[in-house]
Design an enzyme around this catalytic site. Structure first.
Site: not given
Ligand code: 5GP
Ligand code: ZN
Length: 135
Positions: A100, A102
């Site tokens: 993903h 951001h």
């Molecule tokens: P990572 O640290 O893996 O790059 O970011 C994962 C992101 O996914 C985090 O910013 C977190 O807040 C978001 N996230 C985790 N679980 C969920 C969810 O169930 N729904 C949504 N909309 N965001 C999520």
């Protein structure tokens, strides 16, 4: 679809999300714990663990979709800029292992600090350059 993946479940509609854009290959929804207003996640609908698994044929469409979403989000929240970023691997802060990006709207007065820079000598930089070029 990976059985234990929360983003696959969101894409399948089994878990709700605040969807703000979609096409055949990608989905964009608001992050549940935003860094700033409008913080969104852009995900391929197929499961890839991280950017190293992301297939070349999706590249062009992915960036076009990111640009489309950036225009909509930045316009809506009236941001002054935005960060597009990907965490790859636990050490880099990745907690969801479905690739993903951001999209984080930024504001002139948001006071968010970027990563601290470290000092390095020109000799050390040259050594690193050599090691990477040889790898
Ligand atoms: P990572 O640290 O893996 O790059 O970011 C994962 C992101 O996914 C985090 O910013 C977190 O807040 C978001 N996230 C985790 N679980 C969920 C969810 O169930 N729904 C949504 N909309 N965001 C999520
Ligand atoms: Zn997944």
């Amino acid at each position: 679809m990976a059985d234990d993946c929360i983003f696959c479940k969101i894409i399948a509609g089994d878990i709700p999300c605040n969807k703000i854009g979609e096409n055949d290959d990608f989905l964009c929804f608001l992050d549940i714990k935003p860094i700033t207003d409008g913080h969104a996640l852009i995900v391929p609908k197929k499961h890839f663990k991280d950017v190293m698994e992301f297939p070349k044929e999706l590249d062009e469409g992915y960036f076009a979709f990111c640009q489309e979403m950036a225009k909509k989000i930045v316009g809506t929240v009236k941001a002054d800029g935005f960060n597009l970023g990907m965490n790859n691997g636990r050490a880099a802060g990745q907690i969801i292992f479905h690739q993903h990006t951001h999209l984080i709207p930024r504001f002139d007065d948001d006071k968010l600090e970027s990563w601290p820079h470290k000092e390095i000598t020109l000799e050390e930089l040259g050594e690193l350059q050599e090691r990477i070029l040889k790898s």
